[in-house]
Design an enzyme around this catalytic site. Structure first.
Site, short mmCIF file in Angstrom:
data_model
loop_
_atom_site.label_atom_id
_atom_site.label_comp_id
_atom_site.label_asym_id
_atom_site.label_seq_id
_atom_site.Cartn_x
_atom_site.Cartn_y
_atom_site.Cartn_z
N GLY A 70 50.23 -5.79 20.91
CA GLY A 70 51.20 -5.74 22.01
C GLY A 70 51.18 -6.99 22.86
O GLY A 70 52.23 -7.48 23.30
N THR A 71 50.00 -7.53 23.09
CA THR A 71 49.89 -8.72 23.94
C THR A 71 50.65 -9.88 23.32
O THR A 71 51.42 -10.58 24.00
CB THR A 71 48.40 -9.08 24.14
OG1 THR A 71 47.74 -7.96 24.73
CG2 THR A 71 48.24 -10.30 25.05
N ASN A 147 51.69 2.09 31.62
CA ASN A 147 50.46 2.54 30.96
C ASN A 147 49.47 3.18 31.93
O ASN A 147 48.57 3.89 31.50
CB ASN A 147 49.79 1.36 30.26
CG ASN A 147 49.67 0.15 31.16
OD1 ASN A 147 50.68 -0.37 31.67
ND2 ASN A 147 48.46 -0.30 31.39
N SER A 194 52.69 -1.58 19.74
CA SER A 194 51.34 -1.85 19.26
C SER A 194 50.84 -0.66 18.45
O SER A 194 51.00 0.49 18.87
CB SER A 194 50.43 -2.09 20.48
OG SER A 194 49.11 -2.32 20.06
N HIS A 196 47.80 0.46 17.71
CA HIS A 196 46.61 1.27 18.06
C HIS A 196 46.87 2.34 19.11
O HIS A 196 46.00 3.15 19.40
CB HIS A 196 45.42 0.38 18.42
CG HIS A 196 45.47 -0.30 19.75
ND1 HIS A 196 44.78 0.17 20.84
CD2 HIS A 196 46.08 -1.44 20.16
CE1 HIS A 196 44.96 -0.66 21.86
NE2 HIS A 196 45.74 -1.64 21.47
N THR A 232 48.80 -16.16 7.68
CA THR A 232 48.75 -15.18 6.58
C THR A 232 48.81 -13.77 7.16
O THR A 232 48.07 -13.44 8.09
CB THR A 232 47.44 -15.38 5.77
OG1 THR A 232 47.46 -16.71 5.27
CG2 THR A 232 47.34 -14.38 4.63
N CYS A 320 42.32 -3.04 29.85
CA CYS A 320 42.15 -4.47 29.67
C CYS A 320 41.46 -5.10 30.86
O CYS A 320 40.86 -6.15 30.75
CB CYS A 320 43.50 -5.14 29.43
SG CYS A 320 44.46 -4.26 28.22
#
Ligand SMILES: Cc1ncc(COP(=O)(O)O)c(C=O)c1O
Length: 387
Positions: A70-71, A147, A194, A196, A232, A320
């Site tokens: 997400g960041t 959030n 995101s 997770h 990659t 965070c």
């Protein structure tokens, strides 16, 4: 453990792990290679892209850019302002640091910042927002859901306003995905998500970019992701995200209302037990899994630690920034005092929680909080009814 910190991260779904495993063990090819192993990896990446595109209601899979989370998606999205003639961004006052700090750092490049405030209820101050989104603004970033206290924002309405003045609209939907309907049909030009937070792996995310939006790359590298994100591809992570997105599409609507019932039962038990607990954003639209509670006069951090000792996982402020004792900027933006912001604990429910988890947390709080009262210098004792 009773895990009430799903907004920080969610448990990885075993079906996601099963989908990812072959891409470490047998199908470890580079998705850019021309041989069979490479082509198998490419196929898996493109299937995952289709799955995420379907979840977000994109017109085409090519509108999905895979990122490291997400960041990175937020950072990439805000960077779109660099390609615009209007060197001004407007962001809400309760954005995650991934947006707020990127907007701040753009100032060093001469890109100015406008703040769209929220009301003390937690809802967007729509009138001020409409006024501040004027023709000087090139890019508006308004999160879909907050959030920390769960507040939901009128993305479609603000997208209309942004488009009427000629600006782009980005939305950080990391905290909203799976908890409410998130769709490109809202009119958003860019949407960050995101893996997770929806039962997928950490370190994988995506940015939906509406066709036609000019997006300068942060990582030109080898030109992967149609030149928008070199490097990659994280094939196993992307496959896991694709599977989590597929499951989210199939299961989250039914799951959501069960989770909301758990959250509401928790809040009711909490308010019955305590006269002084204050729930942020309760009177405004919220996602159904989040409850941010100020325990007046207490330390949110100390409560989180004490709950952890009781086997209950919660968090203080955004994950965070945990580890720092600074009050949460999002809670301060609601008009909270520094003391109330520091007294705030976030309870976030999700898959795996059972009925009774919220009540167990309230009983633990009833044991913990009076102990803090004994230590208080002013001698005031908060009312807690033991059930
Ligand atoms: C609203 C919001 N935006 C962005 C992020 C960052 O996402 P990631 O952890 O994938 O970098 C988070 C994570 O907590 C979040 O809650």
């Amino acid at each position: 453990m009773i895990y009430l910190d799903h907004n920080a991260t969610s448990p990885v779904d075993p079906r996601v792990i099963a989908a990812m495993e072959p891409y470490w063990k047998e199908r470890w090819g580079n998705a850019s290679s021309v041989h069979a192993a490479g082509r198998a990896a490419r196929r898996a990446v493109e299937e995952a892209r289709e799955s995420v595109a379907a979840l977000l209601g994109a017109d085409a899979p090519e509108e999905i850019v895979f990122t490291s989370g997400g960041t990175e998606a937020d950072t990439l999205a805000l960077g779109a302002v660099r390609a615009l003639a209007r060197r001004r961004v407007a962001v809400s006052s309760v954005e995650h640091p991934a947006v707020a700090e990127m907007a701040r750092s753009l100032e060093a490049e001469g890109i100015s910042r406008e703040i769209l405030p929220v009301l003390s209820s937690g809802a967007l101050d729509r009138e001020t927002a409409a006024r501040r989104i004027d023709p000087s603004v090139g890019l508006v970033s308004l999160m879909w859901a907050n959030n920390e206290y769960g507040g939901l924002f009128p993305v479609a309405e603000v997208a209309d306003r942004a488009h009427a003045t000629g600006a782009l609209l980005h939305t950080d939907a990391v905290a909203a995905l799976g908890k409410t309907e998130v769709s490109a049909r809202s009119g958003a030009d860019m949407i960050s998500v995101s893996a997770h937070k929806i039962g997928g792996p950490k370190g994988t995310g995506a940015l939906y970019v509406r066709r036609g939006v000019d997006l300068p790359s942060l990582l030109p590298g080898g030109g992967q992701e149609r030149g928008r994100r070199g490097g990659t591809e994280n094939v196993a992570g992307i496959v896991g995200f694709g599977e989590a997105a597929r499951l989210c599409r199939l299961e989250s609507v039914a799951e959501r209302s069960a989770i909301e019932t758990l959250r509401d039962a928790f809040e009711e038990a909490l308010l019955r037990a305590s006269a002084s607990a204050r729930i942020w954003g309760r009177s405004a639209p919220r996602v159904g899994n989040t409850s941010a509670v100020a325990f007046e006069g207490a330390s949110g951090e100390a409560i989180a630690i004490a709950l952890d000792l009781e086997g209950i996982a919660v968090s203080v402020g955004s994950a965070c920034s945990s580890g720092s004792v600074a009050p949460s900027p999002a809670i301060l933006a609601l008009g909270a005092s520094r003391a109330d912001a520091k007294a705030t604990v976030r309870f976030s429910f999700g898959r795996g929680n059972g009925s009774g988890d919220g009540e167990t947390a309230v009983r633990a709080l009833a044991r913990i909080l009076p102990k803090f009262d004994l230590d208080r210098a002013d001698g005031r004792v908060r009312e807690w009814r033991h059930e």
